[in-house]
Design a protein around this motif. Sequence first.
Motif, PDB file in Angstrom:
ATOM      1  N   UNK A  63       0.834  -1.209   0.000  1.00 49.36           N
ATOM      2  CA  UNK A  63       0.000   0.000   0.000  1.00 49.36           C
ATOM      3  C   UNK A  63       0.865   1.254   0.000  1.00 49.36           C
ATOM      4  N   UNK A  64       1.976   1.213   0.744  1.00 53.00           N
ATOM      5  CA  UNK A  64       2.896   2.354   0.765  1.00 53.00           C
ATOM      6  C   UNK A  64       3.543   2.554  -0.605  1.00 53.00           C
ATOM      7  N   UNK A  65       3.830   1.449  -1.282  1.00 49.18           N
ATOM      8  CA  UNK A  65       4.415   1.530  -2.633  1.00 49.18           C
ATOM      9  C   UNK A  65       3.406   2.116  -3.609  1.00 49.18           C
ATOM     10  N   UNK A  66       2.164   1.624  -3.535  1.00 47.20           N
ATOM     11  CA  UNK A  66       1.095   2.141  -4.407  1.00 47.20           C
ATOM     12  C   UNK A  66       0.883   3.622  -4.151  1.00 47.20           C
ATOM     13  N   UNK A  67       0.879   4.007  -2.875  1.00 43.43           N
ATOM     14  CA  UNK A  67       0.719   5.412  -2.501  1.00 43.43           C
ATOM     15  C   UNK A  67       1.793   6.270  -3.160  1.00 43.43           C
ATOM     16  N   UNK A  68       3.029   5.792  -3.126  1.00 38.84           N
ATOM     17  CA  UNK A  68       4.144   6.556  -3.700  1.00 38.84           C
ATOM     18  C   UNK A  68       4.072   6.625  -5.222  1.00 38.84           C
ATOM     19  N   UNK A  69       3.653   5.529  -5.842  1.00 39.99           N
ATOM     20  CA  UNK A  69       3.685   5.454  -7.306  1.00 39.99           C
ATOM     21  C   UNK A  69       2.499   6.149  -7.976  1.00 39.99           C
ATOM     22  N   UNK A  70       1.309   5.999  -7.412  1.00 38.11           N
ATOM     23  CA  UNK A  70       0.126   6.571  -8.076  1.00 38.11           C
ATOM     24  C   UNK A  70      -0.430   7.790  -7.355  1.00 38.11           C
ATOM     25  N   UNK A  71       0.033   8.027  -6.110  1.00 37.48           N
ATOM     26  CA  UNK A  71      -0.448   9.175  -5.350  1.00 37.48           C
ATOM     27  C   UNK A  71      -1.683   8.842  -4.536  1.00 37.48           C
ATOM     28  N   UNK A  72      -1.992   9.665  -3.534  1.00 40.20           N
ATOM     29  CA  UNK A  72      -3.112   9.364  -2.639  1.00 40.20           C
ATOM     30  C   UNK A  72      -4.485   9.467  -3.296  1.00 40.20           C
ATOM     31  N   UNK A  73      -4.633  10.316  -4.308  1.00 39.41           N
ATOM     32  CA  UNK A  73      -5.958  10.441  -4.926  1.00 39.41           C
ATOM     33  C   UNK A  73      -6.306   9.185  -5.711  1.00 39.41           C
ATOM     34  N   UNK A  74      -5.423   8.781  -6.627  1.00 41.20           N
ATOM     35  CA  UNK A  74      -5.680   7.568  -7.409  1.00 41.20           C
ATOM     36  C   UNK A  74      -5.702   6.339  -6.506  1.00 41.20           C
ATOM     37  N   UNK A  75      -4.822   6.332  -5.484  1.00 36.23           N
ATOM     38  CA  UNK A  75      -4.801   5.205  -4.560  1.00 36.23           C
ATOM     39  C   UNK A  75      -6.112   5.068  -3.807  1.00 36.23           C
ATOM     40  N   UNK A  76      -6.676   6.200  -3.363  1.00 32.70           N
ATOM     41  CA  UNK A  76      -7.956   6.168  -2.664  1.00 32.70           C
ATOM     42  C   UNK A  76      -9.099   5.733  -3.559  1.00 32.70           C
ATOM     43  N   UNK A  77      -9.053   6.157  -4.818  1.00 30.61           N
ATOM     44  CA  UNK A  77     -10.078   5.741  -5.787  1.00 30.61           C
ATOM     45  C   UNK A  77     -10.020   4.233  -5.991  1.00 30.61           C
ATOM     46  N   UNK A  78      -8.798   3.692  -6.083  1.00 34.43           N
ATOM     47  CA  UNK A  78      -8.634   2.239  -6.215  1.00 34.43           C
ATOM     48  C   UNK A  78      -9.207   1.527  -4.987  1.00 34.43           C
ATOM     49  N   UNK A  79      -8.929   2.070  -3.791  1.00 38.15           N
ATOM     50  CA  UNK A  79      -9.418   1.461  -2.549  1.00 38.15           C
ATOM     51  C   UNK A  79     -10.941   1.399  -2.519  1.00 38.15           C
ATOM     52  N   UNK A  80     -11.588   2.509  -2.852  1.00 38.62           N
ATOM     53  CA  UNK A  80     -13.058   2.543  -2.862  1.00 38.62           C
ATOM     54  C   UNK A  80     -13.632   1.669  -3.964  1.00 38.62           C
ATOM     55  N   UNK A  81     -12.941   1.623  -5.111  1.00 41.21           N
ATOM     56  CA  UNK A  81     -13.400   0.773  -6.213  1.00 41.21           C
ATOM     57  C   UNK A  81     -13.358  -0.698  -5.817  1.00 41.21           C
ATOM     58  N   UNK A  82     -12.328  -1.091  -5.046  1.00 40.30           N
ATOM     59  CA  UNK A  82     -12.243  -2.478  -4.571  1.00 40.30           C
ATOM     60  C   UNK A  82     -13.447  -2.824  -3.691  1.00 40.30           C
ATOM     61  N   UNK A  83     -13.788  -1.910  -2.785  1.00 42.28           N
ATOM     62  CA  UNK A  83     -14.924  -2.163  -1.893  1.00 42.28           C
ATOM     63  C   UNK A  83     -16.234  -2.217  -2.661  1.00 42.28           C
ATOM     64  N   UNK A  84     -16.387  -1.337  -3.657  1.00 43.76           N
ATOM     65  CA  UNK A  84     -17.612  -1.321  -4.470  1.00 43.76           C
ATOM     66  C   UNK A  84     -17.732  -2.600  -5.279  1.00 43.76           C
ATOM     67  N   UNK A  85     -16.630  -3.012  -5.911  1.00 45.75           N
ATOM     68  CA  UNK A  85     -16.644  -4.241  -6.713  1.00 45.75           C
ATOM     69  C   UNK A  85     -16.936  -5.456  -5.839  1.00 45.75           C
ATOM     70  N   UNK A  86     -16.234  -5.564  -4.705  1.00 42.21           N
ATOM     71  CA  UNK A  86     -16.443  -6.711  -3.820  1.00 42.21           C
ATOM     72  C   UNK A  86     -17.861  -6.774  -3.295  1.00 42.21           C
ATOM     73  N   UNK A  87     -18.403  -5.622  -2.910  1.00 43.00           N
ATOM     74  CA  UNK A  87     -19.773  -5.588  -2.377  1.00 43.00           C
ATOM     75  C   UNK A  87     -20.802  -5.927  -3.447  1.00 43.00           C
TER      76      UNK A  87
END
Length: 410
Positions: A63-87
Amino acid sequence: MNTKRGWIVAFATIFAGVALALVQNKVAPCMTTLMEAFSIDMATAGWLSSLFSLVGIIIAIPAAIILNKVGPKKGGIIALACAILGSLIGVMVDNTAVLMATRVIEGMGVGLMSVIGPSLIAMWFPETKRGLPMSIWAAYQMGAQAVMFFLGGVLTLNFGWQGMWWFGLAACVLALVFYILCVKSPRPEDSYADVESDDVNIVEGVKSPSAWIMSLATMLFCIGCFGFVNWIATCWAQTFNWGEDQANMWVGYFSLGGVVAAVIIGAVLNRVKNRKLFGAVILVAYGIVSIFGMFMDNPTFLVVFVIVYAFVDAGFPCVLWTMAAQTVKKPELAGVALGVVSIGFNLGVLLGPPIIGAIVDSAGWHAGAIAICAACILGAVVLMFAKLYSVDDADEAAPVAEGLSAASAK
């Protein structure tokens, strides 16, 4: 730095954390209904919750690597997208294995946000001003637990276990919209923890002894805290001859009180000079209060207990998230430090309930309370060995290093 903008980003981030925590905590309030719907035993049903901790441990450093590579905005969008897809997949399945898989997908989102959220706050707020926003962040799990325990019965009664899934899904969609509209990184020159910098050395951050010391203290607290929260309703149901619903209601009050307590503690933290000592005192206080909670033989003092418990329960998480970014020498390594601390957090969540449960099963509730207290006191001792670094220290060291470099060049 625009303080108003920082608070807008903080609240959008905290709302995203709450939405993801709703998804994480949707199982417990409808556990019986899930067991009947999928014809599964308690052990299998338990994995629907504990999978999140395992995923959190595995994904913490990535997660720290993803944060550094894509930034907190894109990383947060990915996080929420995972929860939406899983749900979305989960609400339509009738197979236990597939439901487990969707919980892993959701867990990836929660694991990402547990690192991204406090990193964003660290970027927008200086060390001296982080106490309040970090403490509000620390309350996101407690707030989500309260919501799910209070609404769980109504949603499950009217819509089955799927009602909990739809509720979490709707919250994540709404959070995603706010996150996209409101969240942005500060300019590098204005950032108090530029976790997106090209100079971020993941290995250097992982090697920080203080980050691992903080992680160990966090694990010990979570063993005690989640051991207590997981079993206290059962303890009171047996001791006071209560029904499960009545005992669970009081646990819901814990979480609600913790949210209020976190805001108050956050305001205090901005004025506390020695936050490490404050955290150690809170850890010891939690251990003492937990003993009182499990030693009570009648509910006379429950109201007072809930109020006091709310403050000691919220206290250490507030201190933890405020200090975690300072366990590394460079502010840009804050995301890595938060990943390391998240490992301890999730490991404690995973180990606490079975360890305390086994002690209670073999030696009774009083022994379980003493074990919880011992874990917290040990955590306080460990915490005092953590070294905290300040941006001011780095700024003072830089001219010295430059002077030595110039001298050696001559």
